[in-house]
Design a protein around this motif. Structure first.
Motif, PDB file in Angstrom:
ATOM      1  N   ILE A  46      13.100   1.815  -3.944  1.00 49.80           N
ATOM      2  CA  ILE A  46      11.676   1.998  -3.617  1.00 49.80           C
ATOM      3  C   ILE A  46      11.378   1.251  -2.316  1.00 49.80           C
ATOM      4  O   ILE A  46      11.824   0.125  -2.107  1.00 49.80           O
ATOM      5  CB  ILE A  46      10.788   1.471  -4.768  1.00 49.80           C
ATOM      6  N   ASP A  47      10.601   1.908  -1.469  1.00 53.40           N
ATOM      7  CA  ASP A  47      10.224   1.333  -0.188  1.00 53.40           C
ATOM      8  C   ASP A  47       8.892   0.613  -0.376  1.00 53.40           C
ATOM      9  O   ASP A  47       7.940   1.231  -0.851  1.00 53.40           O
ATOM     10  CB  ASP A  47      10.042   2.519   0.776  1.00 53.40           C
ATOM     11  N   VAL A  48       8.824  -0.676  -0.030  1.00 52.42           N
ATOM     12  CA  VAL A  48       7.593  -1.438  -0.280  1.00 52.42           C
ATOM     13  C   VAL A  48       6.827  -1.675   1.016  1.00 52.42           C
ATOM     14  O   VAL A  48       7.385  -2.137   2.011  1.00 52.42           O
ATOM     15  CB  VAL A  48       7.926  -2.793  -0.955  1.00 52.42           C
ATOM     16  N   HIS A  49       5.530  -1.354   0.980  1.00 53.19           N
ATOM     17  CA  HIS A  49       4.628  -1.647   2.100  1.00 53.19           C
ATOM     18  C   HIS A  49       3.620  -2.666   1.582  1.00 53.19           C
ATOM     19  O   HIS A  49       2.852  -2.360   0.659  1.00 53.19           O
ATOM     20  CB  HIS A  49       3.871  -0.394   2.544  1.00 53.19           C
ATOM     21  N   TYR A  50       3.599  -3.842   2.153  1.00 52.55           N
ATOM     22  CA  TYR A  50       2.642  -4.867   1.716  1.00 52.55           C
ATOM     23  C   TYR A  50       1.234  -4.465   2.181  1.00 52.55           C
ATOM     24  O   TYR A  50       1.028  -4.118   3.360  1.00 52.55           O
ATOM     25  CB  TYR A  50       3.047  -6.226   2.313  1.00 52.55           C
ATOM     26  N   ALA A  51       0.268  -4.498   1.247  1.00 55.64           N
ATOM     27  CA  ALA A  51      -1.126  -4.147   1.581  1.00 55.64           C
ATOM     28  C   ALA A  51      -1.774  -5.348   2.263  1.00 55.64           C
ATOM     29  O   ALA A  51      -2.205  -6.296   1.600  1.00 55.64           O
ATOM     30  CB  ALA A  51      -1.890  -3.768   0.316  1.00 55.64           C
ATOM     31  N   HIS A  97       0.310  10.768  -0.847  1.00 57.84           N
ATOM     32  CA  HIS A  97      -0.064   9.384  -1.142  1.00 57.84           C
ATOM     33  C   HIS A  97      -1.080   9.367  -2.273  1.00 57.84           C
ATOM     34  O   HIS A  97      -1.964  10.227  -2.334  1.00 57.84           O
ATOM     35  CB  HIS A  97      -0.669   8.772   0.142  1.00 57.84           C
ATOM     36  N   PHE A  98      -0.943   8.397  -3.167  1.00 58.91           N
ATOM     37  CA  PHE A  98      -1.860   8.228  -4.301  1.00 58.91           C
ATOM     38  C   PHE A  98      -2.129   6.731  -4.443  1.00 58.91           C
ATOM     39  O   PHE A  98      -1.210   5.933  -4.297  1.00 58.91           O
ATOM     40  CB  PHE A  98      -1.202   8.692  -5.613  1.00 58.91           C
ATOM     41  N   HIS A  99      -3.362   6.353  -4.707  1.00 56.01           N
ATOM     42  CA  HIS A  99      -3.630   4.947  -5.049  1.00 56.01           C
ATOM     43  C   HIS A  99      -4.831   4.973  -5.969  1.00 56.01           C
ATOM     44  O   HIS A  99      -5.912   5.382  -5.559  1.00 56.01           O
ATOM     45  CB  HIS A  99      -3.926   4.122  -3.784  1.00 56.01           C
ATOM     46  N   LEU A 112       2.897   5.798  -4.184  1.00 52.57           N
ATOM     47  CA  LEU A 112       1.992   5.598  -5.324  1.00 52.57           C
ATOM     48  C   LEU A 112       1.020   4.437  -5.133  1.00 52.57           C
ATOM     49  O   LEU A 112       0.370   4.005  -6.082  1.00 52.57           O
ATOM     50  CB  LEU A 112       2.796   5.433  -6.622  1.00 52.57           C
ATOM     51  N   GLY A 113       0.914   3.915  -3.909  1.00 54.16           N
ATOM     52  CA  GLY A 113      -0.087   2.882  -3.632  1.00 54.16           C
ATOM     53  C   GLY A 113       0.230   1.555  -4.297  1.00 54.16           C
ATOM     54  O   GLY A 113       1.373   1.266  -4.666  1.00 54.16           O
ATOM     55  N   GLY A 114      -0.836   0.737  -4.446  1.00 59.81           N
ATOM     56  CA  GLY A 114      -0.659  -0.596  -5.050  1.00 59.81           C
ATOM     57  C   GLY A 114      -1.318  -0.633  -6.401  1.00 59.81           C
ATOM     58  O   GLY A 114      -1.372   0.371  -7.097  1.00 59.81           O
ATOM     59  N   GLY A 115      -1.821  -1.808  -6.778  1.00 65.32           N
ATOM     60  CA  GLY A 115      -2.645  -1.883  -7.975  1.00 65.32           C
ATOM     61  C   GLY A 115      -2.155  -2.786  -9.082  1.00 65.32           C
ATOM     62  O   GLY A 115      -2.883  -3.017 -10.048  1.00 65.32           O
ATOM     63  N   LEU A 153      10.464   7.091  -2.254  1.00 65.86           N
ATOM     64  CA  LEU A 153       9.374   6.642  -3.121  1.00 65.86           C
ATOM     65  C   LEU A 153       8.847   5.309  -2.573  1.00 65.86           C
ATOM     66  O   LEU A 153       9.633   4.425  -2.216  1.00 65.86           O
ATOM     67  CB  LEU A 153       9.923   6.479  -4.549  1.00 65.86           C
ATOM     68  N   HIS A 154       7.521   5.190  -2.517  1.00 65.66           N
ATOM     69  CA  HIS A 154       6.908   4.017  -1.881  1.00 65.66           C
ATOM     70  C   HIS A 154       5.853   3.373  -2.781  1.00 65.66           C
ATOM     71  O   HIS A 154       5.154   4.073  -3.506  1.00 65.66           O
ATOM     72  CB  HIS A 154       6.208   4.435  -0.571  1.00 65.66           C
ATOM     73  N   LEU A 155       5.725   2.037  -2.681  1.00 62.98           N
ATOM     74  CA  LEU A 155       4.639   1.307  -3.352  1.00 62.98           C
ATOM     75  C   LEU A 155       3.979   0.382  -2.340  1.00 62.98           C
ATOM     76  O   LEU A 155       4.611  -0.027  -1.352  1.00 62.98           O
ATOM     77  CB  LEU A 155       5.183   0.494  -4.531  1.00 62.98           C
ATOM     78  N   GLU A 156       2.716   0.043  -2.626  1.00 59.79           N
ATOM     79  CA  GLU A 156       1.947  -0.778  -1.681  1.00 59.79           C
ATOM     80  C   GLU A 156       1.288  -1.969  -2.379  1.00 59.79           C
ATOM     81  O   GLU A 156       0.062  -2.027  -2.495  1.00 59.79           O
ATOM     82  CB  GLU A 156       0.833   0.069  -1.053  1.00 59.79           C
ATOM     83  N   PRO A 157       2.054  -2.934  -2.873  1.00 61.10           N
ATOM     84  CA  PRO A 157       1.434  -4.074  -3.546  1.00 61.10           C
ATOM     85  C   PRO A 157       0.733  -5.001  -2.564  1.00 61.10           C
ATOM     86  O   PRO A 157       1.233  -5.263  -1.468  1.00 61.10           O
ATOM     87  CB  PRO A 157       2.633  -4.788  -4.184  1.00 61.10           C
TER      88      PRO A 157
END
Ligand code: LLP
Length: 402
Positions: A41-46, A185-187, A225-228, A263-267
């Motif tokens: 999973i590719d992580v993008h810090y929010a 993109h989804f969040h 899939l965004g953060g959350g 696949l990406h997440l944005e914590p």
């Protein structure tokens, strides 16, 4: 963990200030990095969660991408070392200047939130003669079971594009000569604690939507899939780390990925909340008609979450730890100095007997604390103190000897 050494040192520092436990930040980032590589999973810090230069530089140095919601955030993230091509830009209201700057910077993707935005980005990219990469943010109509101000994925919310526009989006994207479509993109919201339940539902919505776009001739290269992910505001010492395993595991097994799809997440919050504490002092103890007030020198301008969302933050009297075994038996309304009745840190909180000058910790304040602070009442911004070099802190001036 705030230990006695911290407390003795804090006694010399001018309050209020933000204290960042850099060991906890490093452990958290390392945990996320190792899960990211395990699950692919590719992580993008929010970055909106905390935009302190030192924190951004550290997170960037660990190979994360950035998730931004303004042109200034994009430029700041790139300046702190996040690669432009791994920087994504969401938000329902991107201005022309912000779009132009981000196109020129060559960001990884605009997460577009309306048909009109896609159209405008295409026109601006054409005028600049630079192709723009675009993902489409979808409103999946999933309730994140969180505070209504931080729910973003229901049809009541302004975010994302909803089902009835999908076919128009496909037609438009095929016509846009200056746009490269990258993915979806989804969040759905923030401070999500029903992690498995909410993200399983999100995945059930994501899979058919991805298929819809691909069946209609658009290659969905990335699924974001965004953060959350929520944190424990009740027990920051017992649960210093959010449940990243459940989050990554649920998402990795729930999203159907074909060969080559990323696949990406944005914590945001889950990376920085627990490493930050707002350290304050008791200015006055005030005996009211029906209750007692502890008046602190930190206010809602420093950390607005309690006033804005009614958010709970654990409050501790650090100085009382140095006094022998006082029970937590006094009920106080702990309040700030700002001229608003909502400037309350906690009503009826049970604390040890507290006196003027006591150091008070407001815990789990690393996310959406400093980044949301203001100068309301023309108050000074509280400085940051990092555990790695505490001696850079602004020391206290004694105005009166009592
Ligand atoms: N991606 C997007 C598109 C977002 O809008 C957000 C947060 C995130 C990622 C990061 O979400 P996180 O992992 O931090 O939950 N000020 C509020 C939170 C607002 C969140 C806004 N969007 C608070 O203090 O609770």
């Amino acid at each position: 963990m705030l230990d006695i050494n911290n407390i003795e040192f804090f006694g010399k520092v001018e309050t209020p200030f933000w204290f960042y436990d850099m060991d906890l930040l490093r452990n958290t980032v390392e945990k996320v990095a190792s899960l990211a590589s395990r699950y692919g999973i590719d992580v993008h810090y929010a970055v909106k969660a905390n935009e302190e230069k030192r924190i951004l530089e550290y997170i960037a140095s660990k190979g994360f991408g950035a998730d931004c919601v303004s042109g200034n955030e994009v430029m700041n993230a790139i300046g702190c070392g996040f690669p432009a091509e791994r920087t994504v830009f969401a938000g329902v209201g991107k201005s022309d200047r912000e779009i132009a700057e981000a196109v020129r910077a060559g960001i990884g993707s605009f997460n577009c939130e309306s048909l009109q935005e896609i159209y405008v980005i295409n026109a601006m990219a054409a005028r600049l003669g630079i192709r723009a990469r675009v993902s489409v943010r979808i409103n999946p109509g999933v309730d994140a079971h969180t505070h209504r101000y931080i729910t973003t994925g229901t049809y009541e919310n302004k975010f994302g594009i909803s089902d009835h526009e999908f076919s128009d989006v496909v037609t438009l994207l095929k016509r846009c000569r200056w746009i490269d479509f990258t993915g979806l993109h989804f969040h759905v919201g923030s401070q999500i604690t029903d992690v498995r339940e909410v993200f399983s539902l999100v995945c059930e919505r994501v899979n058919p939507i991805v298929s819809y776009f691909e069946d209609n001739g658009l290659e969905v290269g990335s699924i974001n899939l965004g953060g959350g992910l929520g944190v424990s505001y009740e027990d920051p010492d017992g649960e210093p780390m959010a449940d990243f395993e459940t989050w990554f595991g649920t998402v990795a097994s729930g999203v159907r990925r074909r060969e080559g799809q990323t696949l990406h997440l944005e914590p945001g919050r889950s990376i920085v909340a627990q490493c930050g504490t707002l350290v304050s002092r008791v200015l006055f103890v005030k005996v009211g008609e029906t209750k007692n007030f502890l008046v602190l020198d930190a206010g809602m301008n420093d950390l607005v979450r309690p006033a804005l969302y009614g958010a709970y933050h654990k409050i501790e009297n650090l100085s009382a730890r140095l006094r022998p075994n006082l029970p937590q038996s006094q009920a106080y309304d702990v309040v700030g100095p700002v001229c608003e009745s909502s400037d309350v840190w906690g009503a009826g909180r049970l604390l040890p007997l507290s006196v003027r000058g006591d150091l008070i910790a407001i815990r789990s304040a690393g996310a959406y604390g400093q980044s949301m602070s203001s100068r309301y009442n023309l108050r000074d911004p509280a400085p940051a103190v990092y555990s790695d070099d505490m001696h850079g802190a602004r020391l206290r001036t004694e105005y009166f000897q009592e």
